[in-house]
Scaffold this motif. Sequence first.
Motif, PDB file in Angstrom:
ATOM      1  N   GLU A 168       0.833  -1.204   0.000  1.00 54.52           N
ATOM      2  CA  GLU A 168       0.000   0.000   0.000  1.00 54.52           C
ATOM      3  C   GLU A 168       0.871   1.259   0.000  1.00 54.52           C
ATOM      4  OE1 GLU A 168      -4.256   1.517   1.263  1.00 54.52           O
ATOM      5  OE2 GLU A 168      -3.489  -0.289   2.225  1.00 54.52           O
ATOM      6  N   ALA A 169       1.981   1.219   0.741  1.00 53.00           N
ATOM      7  CA  ALA A 169       2.903   2.358   0.747  1.00 53.00           C
ATOM      8  C   ALA A 169       3.518   2.561  -0.635  1.00 53.00           C
ATOM      9  CB  ALA A 169       4.000   2.135   1.780  1.00 53.00           C
ATOM     10  N   ALA A 170       3.855   1.458  -1.296  1.00 47.96           N
ATOM     11  CA  ALA A 170       4.397   1.543  -2.655  1.00 47.96           C
ATOM     12  C   ALA A 170       3.351   2.101  -3.611  1.00 47.96           C
ATOM     13  CB  ALA A 170       4.862   0.166  -3.123  1.00 47.96           C
ATOM     14  N   LEU A 171       2.097   1.700  -3.436  1.00 47.86           N
ATOM     15  CA  LEU A 171       1.010   2.223  -4.270  1.00 47.86           C
ATOM     16  C   LEU A 171       0.848   3.725  -4.053  1.00 47.86           C
ATOM     17  CD1 LEU A 171      -1.451   1.913  -6.153  1.00 47.86           C
ATOM     18  CD2 LEU A 171      -2.805   1.346  -4.114  1.00 47.86           C
ATOM     19  N   ASP A 172       0.878   4.177  -2.802  1.00 48.19           N
ATOM     20  CA  ASP A 172       0.777   5.611  -2.508  1.00 48.19           C
ATOM     21  C   ASP A 172       1.883   6.381  -3.224  1.00 48.19           C
ATOM     22  OD1 ASP A 172      -1.439   5.305  -0.874  1.00 48.19           O
ATOM     23  OD2 ASP A 172      -0.259   5.121   0.967  1.00 48.19           O
ATOM     24  N   PHE A 173       3.091   5.817  -3.178  1.00 46.39           N
ATOM     25  CA  PHE A 173       4.234   6.445  -3.842  1.00 46.39           C
ATOM     26  C   PHE A 173       4.006   6.487  -5.352  1.00 46.39           C
ATOM     27  CE2 PHE A 173       8.422   6.366  -5.817  1.00 46.39           C
ATOM     28  CZ  PHE A 173       9.123   7.313  -5.088  1.00 46.39           C
ATOM     29  N   ALA A 174       3.550   5.363  -5.920  1.00 49.38           N
ATOM     30  CA  ALA A 174       3.336   5.270  -7.369  1.00 49.38           C
ATOM     31  C   ALA A 174       2.301   6.291  -7.841  1.00 49.38           C
ATOM     32  CB  ALA A 174       2.898   3.860  -7.748  1.00 49.38           C
TER      33      ALA A 174
END
Length: 240
Positions: A168-174
């Motif tokens: 989810e953190a990676a998605l937020d970054f993306a």
Amino acid sequence: MTKDKGWNNTADPKSRARGAKVRVKTARGRKTSSTRWLQRQLNDPYVAEAKRLGYRSRAAFKLIELVDRYNLLQNVHRVVDLGCAPGGWTQVLAERLSSKSQIIGIDLQEVEPVAGANIWVMDFLDIDAEEKLMAALDGAADLVLSDMANSSTGHRQTDQVRTMALCEAALDFAIKVLAPGGAFAAKVLAGGADNHLMRRMQYHFKTVKHAKPPSSRAGSKEWFVVAQGFKGLRDEKADS
């Protein structure tokens, strides 16, 4: 959303594996689990193929299979590889993309340099991480990748929750750094992404699929989520 198992395995190193299996005897001071791991490594055709081709880990084949299956690198010029250590995925990107492309690998630990890529030692969760990345790139990213997973605790639910939090953190970054039409691919565990995470990806991307590449061990709980066709920055709260 569907789980994609329709892979063409003609290039699968397992199909070329020959010879008797190596058996590893338990040594004094070595745990049984360590012996099993060593035996699995010695008999894994992907490990042997990675060594032959100069990849730093067998995980390189997971990205190769995802790229080939979903055309992830089509019209891609700027890529971010989150949690890039030891660099296997970054190697594949440098191989597959043109010399004019921008590849940035980010990890908390030092990673041996990869020709054709920039490796940053930093936490992508830092408050100024997106700003630094956008300043370094010639434009918004076309693809964000994440092969991150927390170290296993041995407790299935705990591992699932922690890896979902990373995803989810990676998605937020993306979402903050992707260009419209861009893509996001990340590791998930067990049954795949949870319902909340899936809804978020479906809101931001045109297509979202779960994938289990042939090189992912059959006994492994890992899956990958592949989201393509980024719709551009949108306000989830305003549209809810």
